[in-house]
Scaffold this motif. Structure first.
Motif, PDB file in Angstrom:
ATOM      1  N   ALA A  60     -24.089   8.326  45.940  1.00  0.00           N
ATOM      2  CA  ALA A  60     -24.889   8.601  47.135  1.00  0.00           C
ATOM      3  C   ALA A  60     -24.572   7.617  48.254  1.00  0.00           C
ATOM      4  N   LEU A  61     -24.248   6.373  47.901  1.00  0.00           N
ATOM      5  CA  LEU A  61     -23.884   5.385  48.918  1.00  0.00           C
ATOM      6  C   LEU A  61     -22.590   5.792  49.622  1.00  0.00           C
ATOM      7  N   HIS A  62     -21.602   6.266  48.870  1.00  0.00           N
ATOM      8  CA  HIS A  62     -20.383   6.788  49.491  1.00  0.00           C
ATOM      9  C   HIS A  62     -20.745   7.864  50.516  1.00  0.00           C
ATOM     10  N   ARG A  63     -21.604   8.783  50.111  1.00  0.00           N
ATOM     11  CA  ARG A  63     -21.989   9.901  50.972  1.00  0.00           C
ATOM     12  C   ARG A  63     -22.694   9.412  52.240  1.00  0.00           C
ATOM     13  N   LEU A  64     -23.588   8.452  52.078  1.00  0.00           N
ATOM     14  CA  LEU A  64     -24.355   7.939  53.212  1.00  0.00           C
ATOM     15  C   LEU A  64     -23.448   7.256  54.231  1.00  0.00           C
ATOM     16  N   LEU A  65     -22.593   6.368  53.757  1.00  0.00           N
ATOM     17  CA  LEU A  65     -21.721   5.621  54.665  1.00  0.00           C
ATOM     18  C   LEU A  65     -20.704   6.536  55.339  1.00  0.00           C
ATOM     19  N   ASP A  66     -20.201   7.508  54.593  1.00  0.00           N
ATOM     20  CA  ASP A  66     -19.237   8.449  55.178  1.00  0.00           C
ATOM     21  C   ASP A  66     -19.879   9.256  56.299  1.00  0.00           C
ATOM     22  N   ARG A  67     -21.157   9.593  56.141  1.00  0.00           N
ATOM     23  CA  ARG A  67     -21.814  10.469  57.119  1.00  0.00           C
ATOM     24  C   ARG A  67     -22.402   9.704  58.300  1.00  0.00           C
ATOM     25  N   PHE A  68     -22.972   8.520  58.041  1.00  0.00           N
ATOM     26  CA  PHE A  68     -23.734   7.829  59.082  1.00  0.00           C
ATOM     27  C   PHE A  68     -23.117   6.516  59.540  1.00  0.00           C
ATOM     28  N   GLY A  69     -22.017   6.099  58.943  1.00  0.00           N
ATOM     29  CA  GLY A  69     -21.334   4.907  59.410  1.00  0.00           C
ATOM     30  C   GLY A  69     -21.934   3.621  58.888  1.00  0.00           C
ATOM     31  N   PRO A  70     -21.440   2.487  59.386  1.00  0.00           N
ATOM     32  CA  PRO A  70     -21.843   1.178  58.836  1.00  0.00           C
ATOM     33  C   PRO A  70     -23.262   0.802  59.231  1.00  0.00           C
ATOM     34  N   PRO A  71     -23.860  -0.110  58.485  1.00  0.00           N
ATOM     35  CA  PRO A  71     -25.217  -0.557  58.787  1.00  0.00           C
ATOM     36  C   PRO A  71     -25.258  -1.555  59.933  1.00  0.00           C
ATOM     37  N   ALA A  72     -26.460  -1.884  60.352  1.00  0.00           N
ATOM     38  CA  ALA A  72     -26.658  -2.960  61.326  1.00  0.00           C
ATOM     39  C   ALA A  72     -26.000  -4.228  60.800  1.00  0.00           C
ATOM     40  N   GLY A  73     -25.300  -4.928  61.667  1.00  0.00           N
ATOM     41  CA  GLY A  73     -24.608  -6.146  61.266  1.00  0.00           C
ATOM     42  C   GLY A  73     -23.201  -5.916  60.777  1.00  0.00           C
ATOM     43  N   GLY A  74     -22.868  -4.669  60.446  1.00  0.00           N
ATOM     44  CA  GLY A  74     -21.504  -4.335  60.072  1.00  0.00           C
ATOM     45  C   GLY A  74     -21.084  -4.684  58.663  1.00  0.00           C
TER      46      GLY A  74
END
Length: 274
Positions: free
Chosen positions: A151-165
């Protein structure tokens, strides 16, 4: 060797004060615990709060007061739990970000949690993630299971990096219903992490605490400890203060030539701007 990020999770939402009087449930107890654990080697505190009756709460005023008090008394990275109690409604859990912590937990899926169910449906996960991006709160992705890694792969692929990079995850191991607290499970989870992960830690629940800590150090990871996760130092030996758990992994870490990070180093590692 790389310095070691030690996170202390001093309270949690599952253990009652009546069953464990040493559990820090008041604001004064939590601040004292955080300051003591910082002196011992912790660099981040993972925070659940309690109400006047020592019951888990997500009260907005108490959360803001807690963040302010911890910042005044320590240099720890203040990470609020968005998991709350397994009984807290999803909409209430989103309001945790209103307290403007440095960081927050973000669990990547639903999991059985003993006899209960810890609900984290995909729409909730994505809404929480987008709010962390908008508000500049650094998420720690909590992975209880290999499905959460996917699910983490899916989240990052769809919404990009988090705050702070930076992308920091915590493997929560040994929960009845999640992945076991074993070296084999840790190695499998780490191998499956997205390439964009910049750091990871591991948490061993209950009797898996030491096995997970040793496996994490062997793989170059970081550690979370605390009375949220374990209440004994050995069979029949209760934890009297969270500092004991921090001191134990500081000692183990030094055997692996890993010195504990400071709060400033943890902010750099995690991409926290404060």
């Amino acid at each position: 060797m790389d310095p070691l990020l030690i996170t202390v999770a001093p309270t949690g939402a599952e253990t009652s004060k009546a069953d464990c009087p040493a559990l820090p449930t008041t604001l004064e107890e939590l601040v004292e615990t955080a300051a003591s654990c910082e002196q011992a080697g912790a660099a981040m505190v993972h925070v659940h709060i309690r109400d006047a009756d020592h019951q888990p709460t997500l009260d907005a005023g108490r959360l803001k007061e807690t963040v302010a008090a911890l910042r005044e008394s320590t240099d720890l990275v203040v990470q609020l739990s968005t998991g709350g109690s397994v009984h807290d409604p999803l909409e209430k859990r989103l309001t945790v970000l209103d307290a403007a912590p440095d960081a927050c937990s973000l669990t990547m899926g639903t999991t059985n949690f003993g006899d209960d169910v810890f609900l984290n449906p995909w729409p909730f996960v994505t809404e929480l993630y987008r709010q962390t991006q908008d508000r500049g709160v650094v998420p720690e992705f909590e992975l209880f299971d290999l499905g959460h890694v996917a699910a983490l792969h899916r989240l990052l692929d769809r919404f990009g990096p988090p705050a702070g990079g930076r992308v920091h995850v915590d493997l929560v191991m040994g929960v009845p219903g999640g992945m076991p607290g074993t070296a084999d499970a840790l190695v499998a989870a780490v191998a499956a992490l997205p390439a964009s992960v910049t750091s990871w830690s591991a948490t061993g629940i209950g009797r898996s605490t030491l096995a997970v800590a040793l496996a994490s150090l062997a793989k170059g990871g970081h550690l979370r400890v605390g009375m949220e996760d374990v209440l004994t130092l050995a069979k029949g030996v209760p934890v009297e203060h969270n500092r004991q758990l921090v001191e134990r992994v500081v000692e183990i870490g030094r055997l692996a030539q890993r010195e504990p990070m400071t709060g400033a180093q943890a902010r750099e590692l995690l991409g926290v701007s404060r």
